[in-house]
Structure formats: C-alpha cells, structure tokens
Design a protein around this motif. Structure first.
Motif, mmCIF file in Angstrom:
data_model
loop_
_atom_site.group_PDB
_atom_site.id
_atom_site.type_symbol
_atom_site.label_atom_id
_atom_site.label_comp_id
_atom_site.label_asym_id
_atom_site.label_seq_id
_atom_site.Cartn_x
_atom_site.Cartn_y
_atom_site.Cartn_z
ATOM 1 N N SER A 1 33.570 6.770 6.400
ATOM 2 C CA SER A 1 34.801 7.553 6.296
ATOM 3 C C SER A 1 35.329 7.545 4.857
ATOM 4 O O SER A 1 35.711 8.590 4.317
ATOM 5 C CB SER A 1 35.857 6.986 7.247
ATOM 6 O OG SER A 1 37.071 7.647 7.088
ATOM 7 N N PHE A 2 35.332 6.370 4.235
ATOM 8 C CA PHE A 2 35.808 6.272 2.847
ATOM 9 C C PHE A 2 34.946 7.117 1.920
ATOM 10 O O PHE A 2 35.462 7.869 1.092
ATOM 11 C CB PHE A 2 35.811 4.818 2.365
ATOM 12 C CG PHE A 2 36.171 4.692 0.915
ATOM 13 C CD1 PHE A 2 37.499 4.661 0.522
ATOM 14 C CD2 PHE A 2 35.190 4.639 -0.069
ATOM 15 C CE1 PHE A 2 37.841 4.567 -0.824
ATOM 16 C CE2 PHE A 2 35.520 4.555 -1.412
ATOM 17 C CZ PHE A 2 36.851 4.510 -1.783
ATOM 18 N N ARG B 1 35.681 10.834 2.354
ATOM 19 C CA ARG B 1 36.986 11.219 1.793
ATOM 20 C C ARG B 1 36.977 11.143 0.278
ATOM 21 O O ARG B 1 37.359 12.087 -0.415
ATOM 22 C CB ARG B 1 38.099 10.295 2.321
ATOM 23 C CG ARG B 1 38.516 10.549 3.715
ATOM 24 C CD ARG B 1 39.802 9.803 4.065
ATOM 25 N NE ARG B 1 39.951 8.502 3.442
ATOM 26 C CZ ARG B 1 39.541 7.361 3.956
ATOM 27 N NH1 ARG B 1 38.901 7.339 5.110
ATOM 28 N NH2 ARG B 1 39.742 6.225 3.337
ATOM 29 N N MET B 2 36.558 10.023 -0.266
ATOM 30 C CA MET B 2 36.634 9.797 -1.709
ATOM 31 C C MET B 2 35.617 10.646 -2.465
ATOM 32 O O MET B 2 35.877 11.066 -3.591
ATOM 33 C CB MET B 2 36.416 8.316 -2.022
ATOM 34 C CG MET B 2 36.773 7.911 -3.401
ATOM 35 S SD MET B 2 38.548 8.077 -3.675
ATOM 36 C CE MET B 2 38.661 7.314 -5.263
ATOM 37 N N VAL C 1 37.082 14.038 -3.390
ATOM 38 C CA VAL C 1 38.256 14.091 -4.263
ATOM 39 C C VAL C 1 37.861 14.749 -5.587
ATOM 40 O O VAL C 1 36.855 14.370 -6.192
ATOM 41 C CB VAL C 1 38.803 12.666 -4.518
ATOM 42 C CG1 VAL C 1 39.879 12.659 -5.578
ATOM 43 C CG2 VAL C 1 39.336 12.076 -3.237
#
Length: 81
Positions: free
Chosen positions: A50-51, A54-55, A58
């Motif tokens: 998940s991280f 998401r990251m 960015v």
C-alpha cells in the motif's frame, strides 16, 4: 517540513520523530517494512504494498538539482519499493 532531528538519514522518520508526531498530532506511525520483513507477515506485506503504491504515485523528482536522492527517493528505497 520536518525537523532534521526527526528525520532518518536513510529516509523516513526515526523513532524520535514517530514519538513526536504521536504526542503532538495523535498519529500512530509505524516504522518502514522491508521486503524481508514483509515475507514473514501478510499484514506487513499489505502495508508495504500500500505504501509503495501511494508513495510511488506522488509527483516529484527522485533526485535534487545536485544529483542527490530526495526524501521521496530515500523513503521508497527504505521500503524496498
């Protein structure tokens, strides 16, 4: 911007930084999960996935104007993304 005292030189926050944000913001931040740790726990693997998703999305450069990795790049490396 996060104070230098709370930043881990390899990316992300150190334990002192996580404790500071828990005290001031009420956030319950956990340390990064490497791929080695994720192999041991499905819950940790899901957090890591998940991280990274998401990251990784960015916007922003992976290197600054001097060619050094940005905080974003260091965090992604720390999480083995």
């Amino acid at each position: 911007m996060v104070k230098k005292a709370y930043q881990n030189p390899q990316g992300g926050l150190n334990a002192k930084g996580r404790a500071h944000f828990k005290k001031t913001e009420g956030a319950n931040l956990k340390p990064p999960v490497s791929s080695k740790q994720a192999a041991k726990s499905p819950k940790a693997a899901a957090r890591r996935e998940s991280f990274c998703a998401r990251m990784g999305g960015v916007p922003g450069p992976m290197k600054d104007e001097k060619g050094r990795p940005t905080r974003k790049a260091m965090a992604l490396k720390k999480w083995d993304c």
